[in-house]
Scaffold this motif. Structure first.
Motif, PDB file in Angstrom:
ATOM      1  N   PRO A 182      88.078  96.815  23.248  1.00  0.00           N
ATOM      2  CA  PRO A 182      88.371  96.745  21.826  1.00  0.00           C
ATOM      3  C   PRO A 182      87.275  97.350  20.983  1.00  0.00           C
ATOM      4  O   PRO A 182      86.097  97.248  21.302  1.00  0.00           O
ATOM      5  CB  PRO A 182      88.496  95.229  21.572  1.00  0.00           C
ATOM      6  CG  PRO A 182      88.778  94.644  22.901  1.00  0.00           C
ATOM      7  CD  PRO A 182      88.112  95.524  23.902  1.00  0.00           C
ATOM      8  N   GLN A 183      87.687  97.954  19.861  1.00  0.00           N
ATOM      9  CA  GLN A 183      86.720  98.579  18.954  1.00  0.00           C
ATOM     10  C   GLN A 183      86.205  97.553  17.969  1.00  0.00           C
ATOM     11  O   GLN A 183      86.951  96.998  17.182  1.00  0.00           O
ATOM     12  CB  GLN A 183      87.376  99.728  18.198  1.00  0.00           C
ATOM     13  CG  GLN A 183      86.414 100.465  17.299  1.00  0.00           C
ATOM     14  CD  GLN A 183      87.029 101.716  16.744  1.00  0.00           C
ATOM     15  OE1 GLN A 183      88.204 101.969  16.945  1.00  0.00           O
ATOM     16  NE2 GLN A 183      86.258 102.489  16.034  1.00  0.00           N
ATOM     17  N   PRO A 184      84.909  97.243  18.002  1.00  0.00           N
ATOM     18  CA  PRO A 184      84.355  96.251  17.094  1.00  0.00           C
ATOM     19  C   PRO A 184      84.193  96.804  15.696  1.00  0.00           C
ATOM     20  O   PRO A 184      84.288  98.001  15.461  1.00  0.00           O
ATOM     21  CB  PRO A 184      82.983  95.932  17.718  1.00  0.00           C
ATOM     22  CG  PRO A 184      82.626  97.171  18.435  1.00  0.00           C
ATOM     23  CD  PRO A 184      83.920  97.776  18.916  1.00  0.00           C
ATOM     24  N   ALA A 185      83.930  95.896  14.776  1.00  0.00           N
ATOM     25  CA  ALA A 185      83.717  96.311  13.388  1.00  0.00           C
ATOM     26  C   ALA A 185      82.418  97.090  13.261  1.00  0.00           C
ATOM     27  O   ALA A 185      81.471  96.875  14.003  1.00  0.00           O
ATOM     28  CB  ALA A 185      83.650  95.070  12.492  1.00  0.00           C
ATOM     29  N   LEU A 206      92.783 110.769  12.497  1.00  0.00           N
ATOM     30  CA  LEU A 206      93.519 109.504  12.513  1.00  0.00           C
ATOM     31  C   LEU A 206      92.690 108.337  11.991  1.00  0.00           C
ATOM     32  O   LEU A 206      93.229 107.244  11.794  1.00  0.00           O
ATOM     33  CB  LEU A 206      93.989 109.193  13.938  1.00  0.00           C
ATOM     34  CG  LEU A 206      95.016 110.156  14.535  1.00  0.00           C
ATOM     35  CD1 LEU A 206      95.447 109.677  15.906  1.00  0.00           C
ATOM     36  CD2 LEU A 206      96.220 110.310  13.635  1.00  0.00           C
ATOM     37  N   ARG A 207      91.398 108.562  11.802  1.00  0.00           N
ATOM     38  CA  ARG A 207      90.545 107.501  11.260  1.00  0.00           C
ATOM     39  C   ARG A 207      90.987 107.182   9.827  1.00  0.00           C
ATOM     40  O   ARG A 207      90.990 108.044   8.959  1.00  0.00           O
ATOM     41  CB  ARG A 207      89.084 107.938  11.283  1.00  0.00           C
ATOM     42  CG  ARG A 207      88.105 106.889  10.785  1.00  0.00           C
ATOM     43  CD  ARG A 207      86.682 107.413  10.824  1.00  0.00           C
ATOM     44  NE  ARG A 207      85.733 106.408  10.391  1.00  0.00           N
ATOM     45  CZ  ARG A 207      85.346 106.258   9.119  1.00  0.00           C
ATOM     46  NH1 ARG A 207      85.827 107.061   8.190  1.00  0.00           N
ATOM     47  NH2 ARG A 207      84.482 105.310   8.793  1.00  0.00           N
ATOM     48  N   ASP A 237      83.561 104.169   4.543  1.00  0.00           N
ATOM     49  CA  ASP A 237      83.158 103.197   5.559  1.00  0.00           C
ATOM     50  C   ASP A 237      84.330 102.358   6.050  1.00  0.00           C
ATOM     51  O   ASP A 237      84.342 101.901   7.194  1.00  0.00           O
ATOM     52  CB  ASP A 237      82.064 102.280   5.005  1.00  0.00           C
ATOM     53  CG  ASP A 237      80.709 102.961   4.955  1.00  0.00           C
ATOM     54  OD1 ASP A 237      80.466 103.844   5.795  1.00  0.00           O
ATOM     55  OD2 ASP A 237      79.899 102.622   4.075  1.00  0.00           O
ATOM     56  N   SER A 238      85.300 102.098   5.190  1.00  0.00           N
ATOM     57  CA  SER A 238      86.429 101.249   5.558  1.00  0.00           C
ATOM     58  C   SER A 238      87.634 101.633   4.718  1.00  0.00           C
ATOM     59  O   SER A 238      87.560 102.515   3.850  1.00  0.00           O
ATOM     60  CB  SER A 238      86.084  99.770   5.352  1.00  0.00           C
ATOM     61  OG  SER A 238      85.983  99.476   3.965  1.00  0.00           O
ATOM     62  N   ILE A 239      88.769 100.948   4.955  1.00  0.00           N
ATOM     63  CA  ILE A 239      89.975 101.209   4.176  1.00  0.00           C
ATOM     64  C   ILE A 239      90.041 100.304   2.951  1.00  0.00           C
ATOM     65  O   ILE A 239      91.014 100.370   2.191  1.00  0.00           O
ATOM     66  CB  ILE A 239      91.244 101.023   5.029  1.00  0.00           C
ATOM     67  CG1 ILE A 239      91.339  99.583   5.553  1.00  0.00           C
ATOM     68  CG2 ILE A 239      91.274 102.023   6.164  1.00  0.00           C
ATOM     69  CD1 ILE A 239      92.623  99.286   6.290  1.00  0.00           C
ATOM     70  N   PRO A 283      81.107 105.898   0.658  1.00  0.00           N
ATOM     71  CA  PRO A 283      81.191 107.046   1.567  1.00  0.00           C
ATOM     72  C   PRO A 283      80.339 106.812   2.812  1.00  0.00           C
ATOM     73  O   PRO A 283      79.332 106.098   2.767  1.00  0.00           O
ATOM     74  CB  PRO A 283      80.634 108.207   0.728  1.00  0.00           C
ATOM     75  CG  PRO A 283      80.710 107.751  -0.685  1.00  0.00           C
ATOM     76  CD  PRO A 283      80.547 106.268  -0.656  1.00  0.00           C
ATOM     77  N   VAL A 284      80.749 107.393   3.927  1.00  0.00           N
ATOM     78  CA  VAL A 284      79.965 107.335   5.154  1.00  0.00           C
ATOM     79  C   VAL A 284      78.634 108.054   4.912  1.00  0.00           C
ATOM     80  O   VAL A 284      78.615 109.192   4.440  1.00  0.00           O
ATOM     81  CB  VAL A 284      80.716 107.989   6.319  1.00  0.00           C
ATOM     82  CG1 VAL A 284      79.805 108.152   7.533  1.00  0.00           C
ATOM     83  CG2 VAL A 284      81.943 107.164   6.685  1.00  0.00           C
ATOM     84  N   ASN A 285      77.529 107.372   5.225  1.00  0.00           N
ATOM     85  CA  ASN A 285      76.197 107.968   5.090  1.00  0.00           C
ATOM     86  C   ASN A 285      75.633 108.174   6.487  1.00  0.00           C
ATOM     87  O   ASN A 285      75.334 107.210   7.196  1.00  0.00           O
ATOM     88  CB  ASN A 285      75.282 107.067   4.270  1.00  0.00           C
ATOM     89  CG  ASN A 285      73.931 107.712   3.986  1.00  0.00           C
ATOM     90  OD1 ASN A 285      73.677 108.855   4.381  1.00  0.00           O
ATOM     91  ND2 ASN A 285      73.059 106.987   3.310  1.00  0.00           N
TER      92      ASN A 285
END
Length: 544
Positions: free
Chosen positions: A29-32, A448-449, A108-110, A116-118
């Motif tokens: 499983p993909q963790p947070a 798909l992310r 970073d999330s939905i 924004p991703v840094n």
């Protein structure tokens, strides 16, 4: 369990079990995502520790005092912001150290209001991302603390692109770093000019440095942060943090090095030449240096060294135009030759329909149509086997004490009724590579992310399949998938041996539990594939 039909069934079970074990081990499983660490103060000279900490390199000696910088006025470091349509980068003027790199099109999330991703976390600044290193007389030395202030504190990159220049001095070398930015790419092109202001030749190695905090959680084997590189043996990577803590070194045919996850990467590729790559995981940071050897600058002359950096998503759209083979960062493993065309097809379908879930369904239908003749033969073979099951049972009962005779009679039975005992299994096995290839494509596709299929449960505002790279939060699709798999098993002629039949009926349960934590995009593919298989099998049975 001593006839060809038994062997065929056992082979299918063994292969399925191997697939299950492999998936469970490789793709848990993909963790947070991890929360960002506290901010750190920029330390341009800390980048020197990256190389010194790797076994096989000379120990770091006392640093010589730099000479006065010629023809410019040193100043304290300050922020210089570069803004493009794709990202916002912040450099420290003292050496051009990167202190922040935010991707505008990736969050970073939905969640609403997500940041924004840094790619450069605050605690990674001390590693000196994008800093330069100079090796002279066996000792790595950081770039001089004497740097001139750039002409601007903010640079907006328009259609024509833009340049940013940092000027500094170390010993007798005057250093000029010219970085070029374009509005439609994550690629940064750099030219480093080394000018010798002394009366003697200067010889050494110029190192290009990157360093980041882990891009994913430590136990995220779905999507590990790893060190990747291209050398004389091809593309390779290392994700084991214990191995990386001991240091990684490559010196033959090095083209580029990168620190990456499935979705994002920070990569560097100096110009071709005598390159050595060194990487290490220490203090919970990934560090890498790629240095160029054999640099000699005669008195009163200068020498240019070029390099390319890529900081952004792992997408062919952007990497296909990158130099030095950086496009090979986009790889899908063993089944790459199948995954690439599948992914291209998926991208094209999405460009038409505009929904990734719908695109996956259409691609599934296309794949099913391509395998229709094979599936048809498989189901026909199964139906023939079903018809002779009573005769096979009689043979087993009659020769239960004579295995050799039983096998001979079974073979005679197959020949008489023109039945191939492997005819139902082989066509299915041929589809497994396509499934694995599509799995690799879907698990590694940054497209798909955070891509939504059905964003909310029907008639509610409850978030559901809003991220096809994450598992179904309510396990609806994997449970329905398990039900369709069970129905498909019931429609398939049961093996003659009752034990085998029970094993085969247990497979849907195993697959259901395995798919509970799979990316929902992959579950959608497998669910639709099962529904289409059931429809095809029902149609064939009705026709028969």
């Amino acid at each position: 369990m001593d006839n060809d039909n038994t062997k065929r069934t056992l082979l299918a079970v063994v292969l399925s079990t191997l697939v299950i074990v492999a998936w469970g081990y490789l793709f848990p499983p993909q963790p947070a995502p991890q929360a960002p660490a506290p901010a750190a103060t920029a330390q341009p000279d800390a980048a020197a520790q990256v190389d010194a900490a790797i076994p096989g390199d000379p120990a770091q000696a006392a640093q010589a005092a730099p000479a006065q910088a010629p023809a410019f006025a040193p100043s304290a470091g300050r922020d210089v912001v570069v803004d493009t349509p794709l990202y916002r980068a912040v450099f420290n003027s003292a050496g051009g150290i990167l202190t922040s790199f935010e991707l505008k099109k990736h969050l970073d999330s939905i969640d609403a209001g997500a940041s924004p991703v840094n790619l450069i976390a605050p605690r990674a600044v001390g590693v000196g991302p994008l800093g330069l290193l100079w090796q002279d007389q066996g000792t790595w030395r950081p770039e001089s603390s004497q740097w001139a202030a750039p002409a601007t504190e903010a640079l907006t990159v328009g259609e024509a692109g833009a340049e940013l220049t940092f000027q500094g001095s170390f010993g007798g070398l005057a250093i000029t770093r010219t970085m070029r930015f374009a509005p439609d790419t994550y690629l940064i092109e750099e030219t480093v000019t080394l000018a010798n202001a002394t009366g003697a030749p200067v010889t050494g190695r110029l190192g290009f440095n990157i360093g980041v905090a882990p891009l994913t959680a430590k136990d995220d084997t779905y999507n590990p942060t790893r060190v990747s590189f291209l050398d004389a043996k091809g593309v390779d990577d290392e994700s084991d943090r214990e191995d990386l803590a001991a240091g990684l070194r490559r010196a033959e045919g090095v083209k580029w090095g990168a620190i990456q996850s499935n979705y994002f990467t920070v990569a560097l590729a100096p110009e071709d030449g005598d390159l050595t790559l060194k990487s290490k995981f220490t203090d919970e940071l990934f560090r890498m240096v790629v240095d160029k050897d054999g640099l000699s600058v005669a008195p009163g002359t200068s020498r240019e060294v070029k390099a390319s950096y890529y900081l952004g998503p792992v997408m062919s759209k952007y990497l296909s135009l990158a130099p030095h083979g950086l496009d090979s960062l986009v790889t899908y493993g063993f089944f790459d030759v199948i995954s690439v065309p599948l992914m291209k097809g998926l991208l094209y379908i999405h460009s038409v329909v505009g929904n990734w879930g719908v695109a996956i369904i259409i691609l599934t239908i296309i794949i099913k149509l391509a395998f229709w003749p094979l599936s048809q033969k498989s189901y026909q073979s199964m139906n023939k086997m079903k018809k002779i099951q009573p005769l096979m049972a009689k043979v087993r009962e009659q020769y239960k004490d004579d295995r050799q005779k039983m096998n001979e009679e079974m073979m005679r039975l197959y020949k008489t009724y023109k039945v191939n005992p492997a005819g139902g299994c082989l066509p299915m096995l041929l589809q497994i590579p396509v499934f694995l290839a599509l799995y690799q494509a879907l698990i590694g596709a940054v497209e798909l992310r955070h891509a939504a299929f059905i964003a909310h449960l029907p008639f509610t505002d409850i978030v559901w399949l809003a991220d096809l790279s994450a598992k179904d939060p309510f396990y609806i699709t994997p449970l329905v998938m398990g039900a369709t798999m069970f129905l498909q098993q019931k429609m398939t002629p049961a093996p003659g041996d009752p034990t085998q039949a029970k094993i085969m009926l247990f497979m849907p349960v195993i697959f259901t539990f395995m798919f509970l934590n799979f990316p929902s995009g992959l579950v959608v593919y497998w669910l639709v594939n099962n529904v289409l298989s059931i429809a095809q099998q029902w149609w064939l049975l009705r026709k028969a």
